[in-house]
Design a protein around this motif. Structure first.
Motif, short mmCIF file in Angstrom:
data_model
loop_
_atom_site.label_atom_id
_atom_site.label_comp_id
_atom_site.label_asym_id
_atom_site.label_seq_id
_atom_site.Cartn_x
_atom_site.Cartn_y
_atom_site.Cartn_z
N ALA A 299 0.14 -7.72 9.23
CA ALA A 299 0.35 -9.13 9.14
C ALA A 299 -1.46 -9.63 9.02
O ALA A 299 -1.43 -11.26 8.10
CB ALA A 299 1.14 -9.95 9.90
N ASP A 300 -2.29 -8.48 8.99
CA ASP A 300 -4.01 -9.18 9.39
C ASP A 300 -4.98 -8.43 8.62
O ASP A 300 -5.70 -8.15 8.68
CB ASP A 300 -4.41 -8.40 10.58
N LEU A 301 -4.59 -8.82 7.22
CA LEU A 301 -4.98 -8.17 5.99
C LEU A 301 -5.32 -9.23 5.26
O LEU A 301 -4.59 -9.42 3.81
CB LEU A 301 -4.37 -6.97 5.17
N PRO A 302 -5.95 -10.46 5.69
CA PRO A 302 -6.34 -11.35 4.69
C PRO A 302 -6.90 -11.60 3.10
O PRO A 302 -6.72 -12.18 2.55
CB PRO A 302 -7.17 -12.28 5.50
N LEU A 303 -7.37 -10.04 2.61
CA LEU A 303 -7.87 -9.78 1.95
C LEU A 303 -7.51 -9.34 0.65
O LEU A 303 -7.54 -8.95 0.07
CB LEU A 303 -9.37 -9.02 1.81
N ILE A 304 -5.92 -9.02 1.47
CA ILE A 304 -5.55 -8.15 0.58
C ILE A 304 -5.20 -8.99 -0.86
O ILE A 304 -5.14 -10.67 -1.04
CB ILE A 304 -3.78 -8.45 0.70
N THR A 305 -5.07 -8.27 -2.30
CA THR A 305 -4.78 -9.30 -3.78
C THR A 305 -3.63 -8.44 -4.23
O THR A 305 -2.95 -7.37 -3.56
CB THR A 305 -5.98 -9.10 -4.73
N ASP A 306 -2.91 -9.41 -5.33
CA ASP A 306 -1.87 -8.78 -5.74
C ASP A 306 -2.42 -7.14 -6.43
O ASP A 306 -0.83 -6.24 -6.72
CB ASP A 306 -1.20 -9.49 -6.79
N ALA A 307 -2.91 -6.63 -6.34
CA ALA A 307 -3.65 -5.87 -7.38
C ALA A 307 -3.97 -4.37 -6.67
O ALA A 307 -3.37 -3.76 -6.73
CB ALA A 307 -5.18 -5.92 -8.09
N ALA A 308 -4.37 -4.69 -5.14
CA ALA A 308 -3.68 -3.75 -3.67
C ALA A 308 -2.53 -3.98 -3.99
O ALA A 308 -2.76 -2.42 -3.33
CB ALA A 308 -4.82 -4.56 -2.92
N LEU A 309 -1.93 -4.51 -3.52
CA LEU A 309 -0.49 -4.53 -3.44
C LEU A 309 0.21 -3.43 -4.46
O LEU A 309 1.30 -2.99 -4.66
CB LEU A 309 0.48 -5.87 -3.04
N GLU A 310 -0.46 -3.83 -5.95
CA GLU A 310 0.40 -3.03 -7.07
C GLU A 310 0.16 -1.83 -6.61
O GLU A 310 1.04 -0.93 -6.97
CB GLU A 310 0.01 -3.77 -8.10
N ARG A 311 -0.60 -1.76 -6.29
CA ARG A 311 -2.00 0.00 -6.59
C ARG A 311 -1.15 0.37 -5.12
O ARG A 311 -0.64 1.89 -4.99
CB ARG A 311 -2.83 -0.31 -6.28
N LEU A 312 -0.36 0.20 -4.19
CA LEU A 312 -0.29 0.85 -2.97
C LEU A 312 1.32 1.12 -3.69
O LEU A 312 1.86 2.37 -3.61
CB LEU A 312 -0.08 -0.55 -1.88
N CYS A 313 2.25 0.12 -4.63
CA CYS A 313 3.39 0.28 -4.46
C CYS A 313 3.66 0.79 -5.52
O CYS A 313 5.21 0.89 -5.81
CB CYS A 313 4.53 -1.00 -4.25
N THR A 314 3.33 0.86 -6.45
CA THR A 314 2.94 1.77 -7.70
C THR A 314 2.70 3.29 -7.64
O THR A 314 2.99 4.01 -8.81
CB THR A 314 2.67 1.15 -8.56
N ARG A 315 1.48 3.49 -6.01
CA ARG A 315 1.37 4.49 -6.78
C ARG A 315 2.63 5.47 -5.94
O ARG A 315 2.92 5.63 -5.62
CB ARG A 315 -0.32 4.85 -5.60
N GLU A 316 2.66 6.94 -7.34
CA GLU A 316 3.13 7.77 -7.06
C GLU A 316 3.63 8.74 -5.26
O GLU A 316 2.13 8.70 -4.76
CB GLU A 316 3.44 9.02 -7.84
N GLY A 317 4.33 9.46 -4.42
CA GLY A 317 3.91 10.17 -3.69
C GLY A 317 6.25 9.62 -2.75
O GLY A 317 5.90 8.55 -2.74
N ASP A 318 6.42 10.34 -1.68
CA ASP A 318 7.05 10.52 -1.04
C ASP A 318 6.47 9.02 0.28
O ASP A 318 7.79 8.59 0.46
CB ASP A 318 8.25 11.43 -0.29
N VAL A 319 5.49 9.63 0.41
CA VAL A 319 4.88 8.74 1.68
C VAL A 319 3.48 8.58 0.92
O VAL A 319 2.56 9.55 0.65
CB VAL A 319 4.58 9.19 3.31
N VAL A 320 3.10 7.08 0.87
CA VAL A 320 1.97 6.48 0.71
C VAL A 320 1.45 5.65 1.72
O VAL A 320 2.08 4.48 1.94
CB VAL A 320 2.29 5.65 -0.81
N LEU A 321 0.20 6.09 1.92
CA LEU A 321 -1.07 5.73 2.54
C LEU A 321 -2.17 5.22 2.00
O LEU A 321 -2.76 5.62 2.04
CB LEU A 321 -0.77 6.73 3.78
N ALA A 322 -2.60 3.48 3.27
CA ALA A 322 -3.64 3.06 3.14
C ALA A 322 -4.51 2.91 4.10
O ALA A 322 -3.98 2.36 5.18
CB ALA A 322 -3.18 1.76 2.49
N ARG A 323 -5.24 3.57 4.58
CA ARG A 323 -5.72 3.71 5.92
C ARG A 323 -6.52 2.20 6.19
O ARG A 323 -7.54 1.28 5.18
CB ARG A 323 -6.66 5.31 6.00
N GLY A 324 -6.79 1.85 6.97
CA GLY A 324 -7.69 1.03 7.77
C GLY A 324 -9.09 2.27 8.22
O GLY A 324 -9.00 2.53 9.13
#
Length: 212
Positions: free
Chosen positions: A89-114
């Motif tokens: 909930a503390d990612l105020p710079l998130i954009t539509d494009a960033a979320l799309e990259r996360l959700c459409t990336r292939e893989g059983d588990v997809v990780l976005a590191r902080g």
């Protein structure tokens, strides 16, 4: 895709206590939450706020769960019949494009590191995967996924890597943000301050600023 957004409203953002009192920290945390939820809704996905306390954020559904973050998230991952994303909930710079990259990336588990080794967002497409948000969760989650034989993918995204926990993080928000949290900071009198090194922020007396 269901997108779980964990939120702790009991005593949020304690590391900002030098700048904000309890009430301000609550307002700021909810402004960041609103930014995340808005992006989830804008991309046509299904948000669920997983909150430690009751709250209302527009028309977004809220599930109150007082258990630890890891236990509360794992229950929902294991019960899911399809892919689930978890976005902090503390990612105020998130954009539509960033979320799309996360959700459409292939893989059983997809990780976005902080920054600093946390896991700011992930997608799980297997009910065998469990989260553990203690310590260096990014390395732990990568190891856990490989132990269960899951195909692991990683997202390298500035927008997803930038969580706001420390006073120095506020400069990133004023530099690159456009949402509710950025506007809240400006309304509170926070401005960028340039020095010999890294850009920081300063707080002005908003009551003496000229009207726009």
């Amino acid at each position: 895709m269901r997108v779980i957004v964990p939120f702790d409203g009991r005593d949020p953002k304690t590391r900002l206590s030098a700048l904000f009192d309890y009430g301000d920290r609550n307002e700021f945390a909810r402004a960041m939450l609103q930014d995340v939820v808005s992006v989830v809704q804008d991309t046509g996905r299904d948000p669920l706020i997983l909150s430690s306390t009751p709250l209302e954020i527009g028309d977004c559904p809220v599930s109150v769960d007082e258990r630890s973050l890891s236990r509360a998230v794992n229950e929902r991952l294991q019960a899911a019949s399809s892919a689930v994303a978890v976005v902090m909930a503390d990612l105020p710079l998130i954009t539509d494009a960033a979320l799309e990259r996360l959700c459409t990336r292939e893989g059983d588990v997809v990780l976005a590191r902080g920054v600093g080794g946390g896991t700011n967002a992930l997608v799980s497409r297997t009910s065998d995967f469990e989260v553990d948000y203690h310590g260096n969760s990014y390395l732990a989650h990568r190891s856990t996924a490989r132990e269960i034989g899951a195909a692991v993918a990683e997202i390298d995204s500035y927008r997803l890597a930038t969580d706001v926990d420390e006073p120095d993080d506020l400069a990133e928000l004023l530099l690159h943000g456009e949402g509710h949290a950025t506007q809240w900071l400006r309304d509170q009198g926070f401005r960028l301050a340039s020095g010999a090194g890294r850009t920081t922020v300063r707080r002005t007396d908003v009551t003496h600023e000229p009207s726009q």
